[in-house]
Structures are given as structure tokens and as C-alpha cells.
Design a protein around this motif. Structure first.
Motif, PDB file in Angstrom:
ATOM      1  N   GLU A 648       0.828  -1.201   0.000  1.00  0.00           N
ATOM      2  CA  GLU A 648       0.000   0.000   0.000  1.00  0.00           C
ATOM      3  C   GLU A 648       0.865   1.254   0.000  1.00  0.00           C
ATOM      4  O   GLU A 648       0.507   2.270  -0.618  1.00  0.00           O
ATOM      5  N   LEU A 649       2.020   1.202   0.652  1.00  0.00           N
ATOM      6  CA  LEU A 649       2.942   2.337   0.609  1.00  0.00           C
ATOM      7  C   LEU A 649       3.337   2.649  -0.828  1.00  0.00           C
ATOM      8  O   LEU A 649       3.390   3.816  -1.243  1.00  0.00           O
ATOM      9  N   GLY A 650       3.632   1.601  -1.598  1.00  0.00           N
ATOM     10  CA  GLY A 650       3.984   1.803  -2.991  1.00  0.00           C
ATOM     11  C   GLY A 650       2.824   2.309  -3.819  1.00  0.00           C
ATOM     12  O   GLY A 650       2.984   3.210  -4.660  1.00  0.00           O
ATOM     13  N   LYS A 651       1.659   1.743  -3.585  1.00  0.00           N
ATOM     14  CA  LYS A 651       0.477   2.165  -4.361  1.00  0.00           C
ATOM     15  C   LYS A 651       0.124   3.632  -4.091  1.00  0.00           C
ATOM     16  O   LYS A 651      -0.308   4.346  -5.001  1.00  0.00           O
ATOM     17  N   ARG A 652       0.294   4.081  -2.867  1.00  0.00           N
ATOM     18  CA  ARG A 652      -0.002   5.480  -2.539  1.00  0.00           C
ATOM     19  C   ARG A 652       0.955   6.426  -3.265  1.00  0.00           C
ATOM     20  O   ARG A 652       0.554   7.523  -3.681  1.00  0.00           O
ATOM     21  N   LEU A 653       2.197   6.004  -3.418  1.00  0.00           N
ATOM     22  CA  LEU A 653       3.141   6.835  -4.174  1.00  0.00           C
ATOM     23  C   LEU A 653       2.712   6.943  -5.637  1.00  0.00           C
ATOM     24  O   LEU A 653       2.767   8.019  -6.240  1.00  0.00           O
ATOM     25  N   ILE A 654       2.289   5.818  -6.208  1.00  0.00           N
ATOM     26  CA  ILE A 654       1.836   5.839  -7.606  1.00  0.00           C
ATOM     27  C   ILE A 654       0.592   6.705  -7.747  1.00  0.00           C
ATOM     28  O   ILE A 654       0.474   7.526  -8.669  1.00  0.00           O
ATOM     29  N   ALA A 655      -0.346   6.524  -6.804  1.00  0.00           N
ATOM     30  CA  ALA A 655      -1.597   7.299  -6.870  1.00  0.00           C
ATOM     31  C   ALA A 655      -1.340   8.790  -6.702  1.00  0.00           C
ATOM     32  O   ALA A 655      -2.034   9.622  -7.291  1.00  0.00           O
ATOM     33  N   ALA A 656      -0.315   9.128  -5.914  1.00  0.00           N
ATOM     34  CA  ALA A 656      -0.017  10.546  -5.685  1.00  0.00           C
ATOM     35  C   ALA A 656       0.371  11.255  -6.970  1.00  0.00           C
ATOM     36  O   ALA A 656       0.178  12.470  -7.106  1.00  0.00           O
ATOM     37  N   LEU A 657       0.923  10.513  -7.923  1.00  0.00           N
ATOM     38  CA  LEU A 657       1.377  11.108  -9.187  1.00  0.00           C
ATOM     39  C   LEU A 657       0.348  10.984 -10.307  1.00  0.00           C
ATOM     40  O   LEU A 657       0.622  11.402 -11.431  1.00  0.00           O
ATOM     41  N   ASP A 658      -0.807  10.426  -9.997  1.00  0.00           N
ATOM     42  CA  ASP A 658      -1.853  10.286 -11.007  1.00  0.00           C
ATOM     43  C   ASP A 658      -2.251  11.672 -11.528  1.00  0.00           C
ATOM     44  O   ASP A 658      -2.765  12.503 -10.762  1.00  0.00           O
TER      45      ASP A 658
END
Length: 926
Positions: A648-658
Motif C-alpha cells: 500500500e505504501l507503494g500504491k499510494r506513491l503511484i496514486a499521488a502522481l496520477d
């Protein structure tokens, strides 16, 4: 669902993909297809996990294990063999089943019982039923044909180097070696040599299909032309008139082809079903910069099963195979043959250093002294100094528990010491060099007249290390599964039965153990101990050496080692890790170069690096890491992050750049500020501010150093790097000639030190003042001296000094096998100073002096000491042997207190007690 059940689901799926019909026993229907796999089939030794039927006949067995058993899978071979040899219910006949598999949900091992020396090997997938049906009707296996049916090579039109290469290759294949390297200079005719071998493998070896793998499409064309031009020595027709040669340029393999020429890119395209443009085959992959995003994951393709090729010949093999494409080679159950004019250390490592045209072994030095046991030392460069892997090197990363491998780049420069071998890093070359050196030494020096390998026990560091050793031992000795076995109570097989076989039967000749030392069982025919693990405890080390000390008469030894010329007279301890030395040498850490390792990404984010590349790189690493970590590691990270799973830490980083989410956040901020904006009218600064806010929130957990450390530690502890790049070299192999020179240097350092510091250290002053000044030697004085000697640069412990004197003054040194005591330093000092002519344990000297002292006392006294008084004097003597002196306070120690302590002693000796203690302290020690 249990781990076993999860593994069974994956095994079922793999069987079905390979064309097997999987059935429960209650739903048995052998007419359902050519190949049927029946779960839990009853035998007279219990139900087999899977029994394989081909055309209604039982032909094989699968022993299924949970994924975590991958590190111990070779230990399961005994179970598989037991089921294969058992009587199957409702089956006529009792011939053992031929095809043996051990499988987890991650890895599969296979043994063909019809091979000359059945040896298990790891395979990517199960074979198709049609393949097993074909093998069953053949009179011999491929490996049997290679071992016994290859005629002599006609030498016409062949150069000496080509003759050597072909014959060397065939000898290697006859021995079942999975990889071989032909090193021939440019212009020597590598391809002609390879085609000669291909022809013989097809005609005489009965190979079904051979893959000729090239680096570029152009090289493929050239190879095809040479195949078309080749005329074999025993047939006037061209090669292509005798055999179908296909140069792959389409997504399929001609089922009638016997030679396929392809680039590794094309072969991956065929396996994956992904189309490829021909232009992609024109450039060598060795010249293309590749990233992890291009990683090629190979999955099973039923149209191209793993048994499609019997051999893969890799032309100019030092190039593409070490990068992202190695998985293509791992996919096929084929022997690998490399051709190259310019090998490097990666080439030698990949081909297991099996250079068939010029294969040599290091020759050990001459035999040393013959004692109760001989110490034979094997020292290698990497064992002593370690090695380093550079950042972005492509190597295998192996899960410690399941042993599943992934082919990936190293994230940063990795320097490892000899102590880290087989823990964080596995170097197959280091293991292989040690095993090869042991084999050569035993056969040429240690037991040169033996026809069979003496019974040998190898001490390994872990179960996974033991499996690595077992596989390499079998390969180096050209032997099957029965030759080398793991003996450990952690194995699921019957350890006692295996140990009994090791003791009483011909096989296994070599056993590898991790924890069996704790049982205290002796194996009388054992003649060689190989230490591939260090031992810090002297007592534990003595126990391990004790495995070989038992004597055995000639008849008993001949029962398991027939070529022995008489009774067992010695065993040989082979030290491959410096276990005989009290201190080990560590390598100096190498300077790290800048790059993008995970720890630097984490640190960068924490320090404010929030560019897209850094954030996305970290995100991708975390998402990938989440799939690799075990539940315990994931739980530790989740706790450190405040409840956020690593994925989830990784997914939040990806989502932050959406981009869309960033725009919506910018619009929401504008509305909250009372500003009217649309997607088209948002200012760049507003978008960037929204992005920065989202990224800052996603990166906030990484401000905690505890989280960053936990992530980095979890990544490191889960996997081992398989270093096939740094090949090892034996730097010393032999008996104690070099060791004697080192021992002399140790002794000289010791004598120089006591001469130079005689006025500074109380214990030294005590001996130098003899006999002019007689005073008590205390334990504290010896302790002080020991501390000085143990410091760098001397680093002289009692064990190291005693061993050094034993090498140089063997006839004057006693008690070599005795456990060293702290007070033995007294004996060392007296011997070094010339006060004693023999070096013996301090306790022995105290015993001798005590006998003389008590004899003198009894002769002078009107009445001799009573038996009770004599017993108490012996107790006091034993205390002096371990502590250098005895005083009133010492009667509180257990061995004296248990007998009544000071009160009892005073009752026996009265006021004479203090006088007796003073006399004993002086007479027994000085």
C-alpha cells in the motif's frame, strides 16, 4: 488454507497445463486421457501424493511439499523412491516406477530411474504425458546412450583442437554434466566443431531436437549456411539432406525439425506469444542498455514444452545470456553447451567452470605428517577475502526458504566477506572449487590407492547450503542421487535409517549434515571430514572431529570400502574455512559507488527528492517487494509504518502522481480558496502545488528512519544473491608445510613479545624473576597477559599458540586433543622460556607436581595424610589447575562448597590449612 493445500493447487495447475488429467482416487478414470495423475494413491507404505499413469500404466510418482520445503527438497528423494518402489494397490507387478518428481508450488525436481546413475535435476515444469510415453518405448535413455553408445570420433578433416573439443564435450555429456564450455580462439572453427557434435548427438546419441542459439539474426544466417555446407565423415549427403534444420522466423517450431537456429529474442517471443519484429534481432543484446522494466518473465507454454530441446548450443555465449534473457535457458530441460572465443569470469561461472577442451584440476602439495588425524587445508581466494558484485549486475536472487529464483539486477555494489558466503550470498564457484580440490586430494594424495571414494562427511552451514553442496558434489563426482545424501533430523526422511546406510552400506559415499552432530553418533568407516562451516565453540569442534576418531578393523572397513588395504589407521580433516585457526580474516569493505539502490531511494525521499523518477522507482520497488516478503517481514514493516502495508505504501506513491487526481486536487484547493477554475484554466503553479501536497502526504511515512531501516533489512534478509560472476581460485591446497611456516611466525611473535614486555606485565615478571623471587601467581595475572596477547596485531589465543607449537615441536607437545584451559598459558610460558622441556596441559603438570609434593610431605610427617585429608588436597589441587592458586575465599566455589567448604577443610587441617595452601600455590605452579 494450509501451505500444503496451496502447493497442491499449484501442482495440480501445472500438471493440467502440461496435459495431465488430475483425479482423486474416488473419481479414478484411466480412460479419460493418455496421462492421468491420481491424488493420494494407496501403496503398501502409505498413500503417494500423486501417481502418474500413461496409457493406463503407472509410470511415475510425485512427492508434493509446501513451498517452504524448497530448501530441503533433495531430502525428499528418499520418500519419492520409497513410493516408487512400493507395491501399488490394484497394480500387477512390482517393478519400481521410473519417473520420480519432487515438487512444491514453486520448484520441481525430476529423476529418471532408467538413467545410468539416476540424478535429480530441477526442471521448470512437468513433462507432457506424450513425452513420458515416448521415453518408455525407447530401449535406452538419452543419458544412457551418451554414456555407452557414442563411437570413436573420426579424425579426418578435424584439427587437434576440434578433436579435443568434441571428445571432451562427449565425455562431459556422458558424465551427465548439465553445462559445458568450448573455448576456442577465433578462426579455430567453433561452428564446424559444434555441427560435428550436433551430427553425432543426433545420429548416435538419439537426440530428438537441438537448439542452436545465436546472438543476432545475421549470425543465425551464417550458422544455417554452415549446416547446409557440412558433409559428415560417414555419409556423402549434406547435413540438411539428412536432418531438418529450421531457422526460426515465425511464432512456431516445426514439429519435424531436428535443429532449430534462433536468437534468444525470437525464442522468448515464441514462448511468451508476444510478437517480435525481425529488426529486434539485428542488434546484440550485449550492446543494448537494459533496465528492470524490460525484465522477461517466462511462463509455461504448452505448445513449446520444457522438453522441446535435448541440447542448447549457445554461440558466443558470453553475451546475451547474462542479461534479462537467461530465463529462456532456464525454461528448457536441456544440456547447455557454450561456444566462445573470448570468455570472461561470467562465462566460466555460468558454465560451472566445465571447460571441456582444457579441463584441469589444481594439483595439491605433497602429503604431510601421519598422526591420529591429519589436517588438510583448502584455502580459496573468495573464502579468505570475499568478493564484490557491482551494481546492475544480472544475477539470480534466490528465496532463502523456497529456493525459487528470480533473475534481476543487483541494486547497488555488494561487497561480501567469506563469513557471509552461503548466507547473504551464495557463490557456486567457491563451493565447486572446494569440492574439486577435496576430490583431487583424496584421490591423489590422501587415499591414492582407493578405487572408491572413502566415506566422507561434509559439515554445512544451513539446510539450503547443504542442498547446494549436494548438487555440486554429485556433479563433480559424476554420480547419482544415491552417492551423496543429506543427513539431518530436519529432513523428513528417516534420518536413522539413512545414517545406518551411511555406516553400513556402500552408498551413500558422501553425507552432508547441518545438525546431526548433536546426536553424538559415530560412523566408524568415516575417513574424511570436510568443514565448509566455521565453528566458534572449541567443544563443539571437538565433537565434530570425533565423528572420525573411531577405529575399525580391516574386515569392517572393507565391507563398505572394498579397496582399503587394511584397518582404518587415520582420518583426514579437510579444513576449507579456516576452522583450525582461532581467528578468521575478514575482507575490507569496498568503497561504494553512487547508484539507485533501495536504501538511497528511501533516503532521497526522506530528504525531499520528490521527482517522478525517484517516487515511481521507489513505488515499483515497494510493490515488487510486497510480493516477495514473508508475512513476518510484512508485519514488521506494517508496524513501523503505523499500520500501512508495504504494498500500500507503494500504491499510494503511484496514486499521488496520477495526473487526473492531481488536477482534481488542484481544483478542490481553488474552490476552497473561492477561486473559480476549470481544468483548462488551472495555473501550472497550482497544479504543481497540488502534486507536491499529494506526494508529500504519500512520502510522509518514509520520514521515520525505523521504517526505512525495516524495509531495507527485510529486503536483504529474504533473498540470497547467487554470485556466478566471481569465480574462485584455490590459493593453497595441501598438508602443513605452509602452515608450519606460519606456526613458526606465531611462535616467534610470542617469544619476542614476552621478551620485550617482561617488565610490564605481572605474569611475565613472575617467571623472569624465578628462582630469585618466589611469590604466588594469580589468575588475574594470567588473565591480564591473555588480554594483551589476544589484542591486534598479535591476536594470540591459547588455542592458536598450542596448535603452532604442535606443528613445529610435535614430539615435545602433549595434550593436543585436550580441551584448552585458560591456565594452559602458564605451560606455554614455561615452555617458551625453557623452564620445561615438554609442553603439556597445565593440569597435567599440576598433577605431576602434586604427586611429588604430597610424597615429600608424607615422608616428613610423623603420620601421613589421612584418606579424607588426601581427597581434600586433591580438590584443592584441581582448583589450582583451573585458577592458578587457592585462597580461603575459593572454598565458596561449588566443587569445594558442596563438600563442606572452608569449615570442613578447617576441621580437617586446622591452623595448618593456610600453610598448606601457600605451599601448594608455590610448589604446584612455579
Amino acid at each position: 488454507m494450509t501451505p500444503e493445500s496451496l502447493a497442491r493447487i499449484e501442482i495440480d495447475s501445472r500438471l493440467e497445463k502440461a496435459g495431465w488429467i488430475v483425479q482423486d482416487l474416488k473419481r479414478l478414470d484411466l480412460s479419460a486421457g493418455l496421462g492421468v495423475a491420481v491424488r493420494e494413491y494407496p501403496t503398501d507404505t502409505g498413500p503417494a501424493d500423486y501417481v502418474l499413469f500413461v496409457a493406463r500404466n503407472a509410470v511415475g510418482v510425485i512427492e508434493a511439499k509446501r513451498d517452504s520445503a524448497g530448501e530441503n527438497l533433495t531430502a525428499t528423494e528418499v520418500q519419492t523412491e520409497r513410493y516408487a518402489s512400493a507395491r501399488l494397490k490394484w497394480r500387477k507387478g512390482d517393478a519400481p516406477l521410473r519417473f520420480l518428481f519432487e515438487a512444491t508450488g514453486q520448484i520441481i525436481r525430476f529423476t529418471d530411474g532408467a538413467d545410468p546413475a539416476p540424478r535429480s535435476r530441477e526442471v521448470f515444469h512437468f513433462f507432457k504425458p506424450e513425452t513420458l510415453a515416448t521415453w518408455l518405448v525407447q530401449p535406452d535413455t538419452l543419458r544412457a546412450r551418451l554414456a555407452g553408445q557414442m563411437p570413436a570420433l573420426p579424425s579426418e578433416n578435424l584439427r587437434d583442437c576440434q578433436i579435443g573439443a568434441v571428445t571432451g564435450l562427449e565425455k562431459s555429456l556422458a558424465r551427465g554434466k548439465p553445462r559445458a564450455l568450448v573455448h576456442m580462439a577465433t578462426g579455430a572453427g567453433k561452428t564446424f566443431t559444434a555441427i560435428t557434435s550436433v551430427y553425432r548427438l543426433l545420429k548416435f546419441g538419439g537426440a530428438r531436437r537441438i537448439l542452436f542459439l545465436v546472438d543476432t539474426r545475421n549470425l543465425g544466417k551464417q550458422a544455417h549456411q554452415e549446416f547446409m555446407a557440412y558433409t559428415p565423415p560417414d555419409d556423402a549427403r549434406k547435413f540438411t539432406e539428412l536432418y531438418n534444420v529450421q531457422r526460426l522466423a515465425s511464432p512456431s517450431i516445426d514439429p519435424h525439425s531436428q535443429v532449430c537456429i534462433s536468437t534468444i529474442q525470437r525464442m522468448y517471443s515464441i514462448l511468451s506469444g508476444e510478437p517480435i519484429d525481425e529488426s529486434a534481432e539485428d542488434v546484440s543484446l550485449n550492446e543494448v542498455q537494459q533496465t528492470a522494466k524490460q525484465e522477461k518473465l517466462v511462463r509455461y507454454n504448452p505448445a513449446v514444452p520444457v522438453e522441446t530441446f535435448d541440447f542448447i548450443i549457445i554461440d558466443e555465449c558470453h553475451r546475451s545470456i547474462y542479461n534479462l534473457w537467461k530465463q529462456v535457458l532456464d525454461y528448457f530441460d536441456a544440456s547447455l553447451i557454450g561456444l566462445t572465443a573470448t570468455p570472461d569470469k561470467r562465462t566460466f561461472g555460468f558454465f560451472n567452470e566445465n571447460i571441456v577442451a582444457e579441463y584441469t584440476y589444481e594439483q595439491p602439495v605433497a602429503d604431510g605428517a601421519n598422526v591420529g588425524y591429519d589436517v588438510y587445508t583448502i584455502e580459496t581466494e573468495i573464502t579468505q577475502k570475499g568478493a564484490a558484485l557491482k551494481a546492475r549486475e544480472w544475477v539470480d536472487h534466490r528465496d532463502r526458504q523456497t529456493r525459487k529464483r528470480r533473475w534481476a539486477q543487483t541494486e547497488d555494489d555488494t561487497a561480501y566477506t567469506g563469513k557471509e558466503l552461503d548466507r547473504s550470498v551464495v557463490n557456486p564457484s567457491q563451493i565447486r572449487k572446494v569440492i574439486q580440490a577435496m576430490k583431487t586430494a583424496v584421490e591423489t594424495q590422501i587415499f591414492p590407492t582407493r578405487k572408491e571414494t572413502p566415506k566422507t562427511l561434509i559439515f554445512a552451514k544451513t539446510d539450503s547450503h547443504a542442498d547446494d553442496i549436494i548438487n555440486i558434489v554429485r556433479e563433480v563426482y559424476d554420480q547419482g542421487n544415491a552417492f551423496c545424501k543429506k543427513v539431518t533430523y530436519r529432513a523428513e526422511e528417516d534420518a536413522d535409517s539413512l545414517l545406518a546406510s551411511f555406516r553400513n552400506d556402500y552408498n551413500p559415499r558422501i553425507a552432508v549434515t547441518v545438525d546431526m552432530i548433536a546426536t553424538g553418533t559415530d560412523v566408524k568407516p568415516l575417513e574424511v571430514l570436510l568443514f565448509m562451516r566455521d565453528v566458534r565453540s572449541r567443544g563443539y569442534y571437538e565433537q565434530m572431529k570425533g565423528r572420525g576418531v573411531r577405529s575399525l578393523d580391516g574386515d569392517g572397513l572393507k565391507r563398505v570400502s572394498n579397496s582399503a588395504d587394511g584397518a582404518k589407521t587415520r582420518f583426514v580433516l579437510i579444513d576449507a574455512v579456516g576452522v583450525e585457526k582461532s581467528l578468521k580474516t575478514e575482507s575490507r569493505p569496498l568503497e561504494k559507488k553512487p547508484g539507485l539502490p533501495l536504501k538511497d531511494l528511501l533516503q532521497g525521499v526522506a530528504m525531499g527528492s520528490r521527482d517522478d523518477d525517484t517516487v515511481l522507482s521507489l513505488a515499483n520497488r515497494l510493490v515488487r517487494l510486497a510480493k516477495q516478503l514473508d508475512p513476518k517481514a510484512q508485519a514488521r514493516i506494517e508496524q513501523a509504518s503505523g499500520g500501512i502495508p508495504v504494498g500500500e505504501l507503494g500504491k499510494r506513491l503511484i496514486a499521488a502522481l496520477d495526473p487526473d487526481a492531481v488536477v482534481q486536487a488542484a481544483l478542490a484547493t481553488a474552490r476552497a480558496a473561492g477561486i473559480t477554475r476549470s481544468e483548462d484554466t488551472l495555473l501550472p503553479a497550482e497544479i504543481e502545488a497540488a502534486r507536491a501536497q499529494r506526494v508529500a502526504a504519500a512520502c510522509a511515512p518514509f520520514d521515520k528512519p525505523e521504517l526505512r531501516d525495516e524495509i531495507e533489512n527485510a529486503r536483504r534478509e529474504r533473498e540470497q544473491l547467487i554470485d556466478h560472476i566471481n569465480t574462485d581460485q584455490v590459493v593453497f591446497s595441501g598438508f602443513a608445510e605452509q602452515a608450519e611456516e606460519e606456526a613458526k611466525a606465531v611462535i616467534q611473535g610470542f617469544t619476542d613479545y614476552i621478551q620485550q614486555h617482561k617488565d610490564e606485565i605481572a605474569a611475565l615478571d613472575f617467571f623472569y624473576q624465578q628462582p630469585y623471587q618466589r611469590r604466588a601467581l594469580s589468575f588475574e595475572m594470567i588473565e591480564e597477559l591473555h588480554a594483551h596477547l589476544a589484542r591486534p596485531p598479535l591476536m594470540l589465543t591459547t588455542e592458536r599458540l598450542w596448535s603452532a607449537y604442535a606443528r613445529v615441536h610435535a614430539s615435545q607437545v602433549k595434550g593436543l586433543n585436550s580441551k584448552r584451559q585458560f591456565t594452559d598459558l602458564v605451560s606455554l610460558l614455561r615452555f617458551a622460556l625453557g623452564l620445561d622441556g615438554e609442553l603439556k596441559p597445565f593440569a597435567d603438570e599440576v598433577d605431576k607436581r602434586f604427586q611429588a609434593w604430597i610424597f615429600r610431605h608424607n615422608a616428613r610427617r610423623a603420620t601421613a595424610f589421612t584418606p579424607e585429608q588426601t581427597e581434600w588436597l586433591r580438590l584443592m589441587k584441581d582448583h589450582i589447575a583451573s585458577a592458578c592458586a587457592i585462597h580461603r575465599d575459593d572454598f565458596d566455589y561449588a566443587e569445594l562448597a558442596d563438600k563442606g567448604g572452608l569449615q570442613k577443610a578447617w576441621g580437617l587441617f586446622g591452623k595448618e590449612l593456610d600453610t598448606l595452601m601457600d605451599e601448594m600455590n608455590m610448589e604446584l605452579v612455579a
